[in-house]
Design a protein around this motif. Structure first.
Motif, PDB file in Angstrom:
ATOM      1  N   LEU A   1       0.828  -1.205   0.000  1.00 36.42           N
ATOM      2  CA  LEU A   1       0.000   0.000   0.000  1.00 36.42           C
ATOM      3  C   LEU A   1       0.862   1.255   0.000  1.00 36.42           C
TER       4      LEU A   1
ATOM      5  N   PRO B   1      -7.630   6.797  -5.323  1.00 37.92           N
ATOM      6  CA  PRO B   1      -8.644   5.743  -5.484  1.00 37.92           C
ATOM      7  C   PRO B   1      -8.403   4.827  -6.682  1.00 37.92           C
TER       8      PRO B   1
ATOM      9  N   CYS C   1      -5.716   2.340  -5.746  1.00 37.05           N
ATOM     10  CA  CYS C   1      -6.304   1.315  -4.864  1.00 37.05           C
ATOM     11  C   CYS C   1      -7.117   0.316  -5.670  1.00 37.05           C
ATOM     12  N   HIS C   2      -7.938   0.839  -6.539  1.00 29.49           N
ATOM     13  CA  HIS C   2      -8.794  -0.014  -7.370  1.00 29.49           C
ATOM     14  C   HIS C   2      -7.946  -0.977  -8.206  1.00 29.49           C
TER      15      HIS C   2
ATOM     16  N   ARG D   1      -6.662   2.491   4.248  1.00 33.15           N
ATOM     17  CA  ARG D   1      -5.988   3.353   3.276  1.00 33.15           C
ATOM     18  C   ARG D   1      -6.795   3.569   2.002  1.00 33.15           C
ATOM     19  N   CYS D   2      -7.669   2.644   1.688  1.00 36.17           N
ATOM     20  CA  CYS D   2      -8.461   2.720   0.461  1.00 36.17           C
ATOM     21  C   CYS D   2      -9.940   2.690   0.847  1.00 36.17           C
TER      22      CYS D   2
END
Length: 195
Positions: free
Chosen positions: A40, A72, A75-76, A172-173
Motif C-alpha cells: 500500500l 482511489p 487502490c482499485h 488506506r483505500c
C-alpha cells in the motif's frame, strides 16, 4: 508492486504433496498479504502532494506515510490486479484440494499397509490385566484424511489473513460497506474488474 506466484497445475499429485501445497500458499501469502503495508505504501506516489505549505510546519505531528490516503484509482487497480487474483488463485487451490480430500483415493500407496495393520490389530489377543496398553491401536491416517485436515487448517488461516489484509486495505483505500468476502464475490462477478 508485488508479483504473485503462478498458480500450480491442479492435480491430485500436487495436493498430496503437502510440501509443494504449503509452499505455494506461503509464498502467495508472503507476496501480497504479509507485506500489505509495504504494498500500500508503494501506491503512494511521492511528490504528488500539493506544493509546500508554510503552515504545515506548525503541525506538531505530520501525518505519517502509512496513514496518507491513496489515490482511489491506484487502490482499485491494486485490488483488482494483485489482491483479488492472488486470493482467487489460493481459493482455487484450496477448493480443488478439498475436493480431492473428499474423493476416493484408488492410488493410495499405503492402502495395503493400513489394511494389513488393521487385520493384525483385530487378531490380537487383548488382556488389559496383563498389559493395560495392549488395547491401544492407532490406525494410520489415510492421505485423504491428512489432506482434509490440512485443508481445514489452511482455510482457517486464509480467513484470518484475508480479514486482516482487508482491514489494512480499508484504512488506506475506500472499501465501501463490503467485507472481504463480498468484495471478492463482486470482483468474481466482474463488477470490479472493468472499472
Amino acid at each position: 508492486m508485488s508479483r504473485t506466484p503462478e498458480q500450480p497445475g491442479l492435480t491430485p499429485k500436487f495436493c498430496f504433496n503437502q510440501t509443494a501445497l504449503r509452499d505455494f500458499l506461503r509464498i502467495s501469502r508472503g507476496t501480497v498479504d504479509d507485506t500489505i503495508s509495504q504494498n500500500l505504501n508503494a501506491l503512494v506516489t511521492p511528490g504528488t502532494s500539493k506544493s509546500f505549505d508554510p503552515l504545515s510546519t506548525t503541525e506538531r505531528a505530520p501525518r505519517p506515510i502509512h496513514r496518507r490516503p491513496i489515490d482511489p484509482q491506484a487502490c482499485h487497480d491494486f485490488k483488482n490486479k494483485v489482491l483479488f487474483p492472488s486470493w482467487q488463485s489460493r481459493s482455487d487451490v484450496l477448493s480443488y484440494c478439498a475436493a480431492v480430500a473428499t474423493s476416493p483415493d484408488p492410488d493410495d500407496p499405503d492402502h495395503v499397509i493400513r489394511e494389513t495393520e488393521d487385520l493384525k490389530a483385530r487378531e490380537r489377543i487383548i488382556d488389559e490385566r496383563l498389559d493395560p496398553y495392549s488395547a491401544r491401536y492407532f490406525p494410520r491416517e489415510a492421505r485423504t484424511e491428512a489432506l482434509a485436515g490440512l485443508m481445514r487448517n489452511e482455510r482457517m488461516v486464509e480467513n484470518i489473513i484475508r480479514s486482516r489484509t482487508w482491514g489494512l486495505v480499508g484504512e488506506r483505500c475506500e472499501n465501501g460497506e463490503l467485507d472481504y468476502e463480498g468484495a471478492l464475490d463482486a470482483w468474481r462477478r466482474g463488477e470490479g474488474r472493468g472499472r
